[in-house]
Design an enzyme around this catalytic site. Sequence first.
Site, short mmCIF file in Angstrom:
data_model
loop_
_atom_site.label_atom_id
_atom_site.label_comp_id
_atom_site.label_asym_id
_atom_site.label_seq_id
_atom_site.Cartn_x
_atom_site.Cartn_y
_atom_site.Cartn_z
CB SER A 51 106.98 -48.35 40.46
OG SER A 51 107.26 -47.09 41.30
CG ASP A 140 110.48 -34.48 53.90
OD1 ASP A 140 111.22 -35.06 52.93
OD2 ASP A 140 110.09 -33.73 54.54
CD GLN A 220 102.80 -40.26 50.38
OE1 GLN A 220 104.03 -40.03 50.58
NE2 GLN A 220 102.62 -41.85 51.02
N1 SAH Z 1 109.79 -46.65 45.13
C1 SAH Z 1 108.91 -47.29 45.48
C2 SAH Z 1 107.50 -46.24 46.18
C3 SAH Z 1 107.30 -45.88 45.04
S1 SAH Z 1 105.99 -44.43 45.67
C4 SAH Z 1 108.47 -48.79 44.97
O1 SAH Z 1 108.42 -48.63 43.87
O2 SAH Z 1 107.97 -49.62 46.11
C5 SAH Z 1 106.76 -43.40 46.06
C6 SAH Z 1 107.17 -43.13 47.32
O3 SAH Z 1 107.44 -42.16 48.02
C7 SAH Z 1 105.80 -43.90 48.60
O4 SAH Z 1 106.59 -44.76 49.47
C8 SAH Z 1 105.49 -42.42 49.30
O5 SAH Z 1 105.27 -42.39 50.56
C9 SAH Z 1 107.80 -41.89 48.93
N2 SAH Z 1 108.02 -40.61 49.21
C10 SAH Z 1 106.76 -39.97 49.18
N3 SAH Z 1 107.37 -37.94 49.23
C11 SAH Z 1 108.44 -38.48 50.46
C12 SAH Z 1 109.46 -37.76 50.98
N4 SAH Z 1 109.15 -36.32 51.13
N5 SAH Z 1 110.67 -38.45 51.56
C13 SAH Z 1 110.36 -39.81 51.73
N6 SAH Z 1 109.46 -40.45 50.68
C14 SAH Z 1 108.89 -39.72 50.49
#
Ligand code: SAH
Length: 225
Positions: A51, A140, A220
């Site tokens: 982000s 997850d 994803q």
């Molecule tokens: N807050 C983090 C990542 C933001 S992107 C940063 O700023 O670096 C969103 C993240 O959520 C990604 O890494 C993606 O792989 C994760 N994500 C998406 N669905 C998910 C799920 N069901 N369980 C765990 N992580 C998940």
Amino acid sequence: MKGLLNKLRQEGVVRSQWVYDTMLKVDRADFIEKNPYFDNSQYLGYNVVISAPHMHAYALEYLSPALTNFRNFNPKNFRILDIGSGSGYLTVCLSKLIDDQGIVVGIEHIPELFLKGKRNIQKHHKNLLDDKKIILLNLDGRNGYKELGPYQLIHVGAAAEKIPQVLVDQLAKGGRMFIPIGLDPDNQYIYVVDKDLNGNVTYKKTISVCYVLLTSKEKQLRGEC
Ligand code: SAH
């Protein structure tokens, strides 16, 4: 980091000294190689981004006031959940927000990103992992992590269709959740969910945002989000 934070402060994104000081303790260069001090999101791989700094700042600004509901609380008992921890940047910031007291649980479902996040944190904050102040899990995150709850704060870093009741249930009384809601990137908002000291829950729709989706690993990786 100082230049970036001063800019975010001028723009009115960073408002409190608490958030300014918290973010100053975590060098974004540990978490993204290219242009770490630019205020934009950047590709992390696996169809997701780290982000933008202004979103991390908003998350901390929205979440931190709720901690004052716990004035008489031993900080060692703080529990914070960070779902979709990705690069690990915000996970460390959340630990700094509570002066490395308590436990921040970071959940990331992509094994490679989970490892990358861990390696990033190890660069300058290895002690937090060693001391179990940060617990990273490769799971997850849609069901949260009941085992270490309830949580005073929950940050969700990916957008859900609606507010997951399972996460509301894991919020402590007096706690707050920050979660992007909406599958359509043109119609997605941060919701702030508060659970008061009697357990009553209120929802507030706040800023318009554009997050990747909280989804399954398979979807994803197929790029369906
Ligand atoms: N807050 C983090 C990542 C933001 S992107 C940063 O700023 O670096 C969103 C993240 O959520 C990604 O890494 C993606 O792989 C994760 N994500 C998406 N669905 C998910 C799920 N069901 N369980 C765990 N992580 C998940």
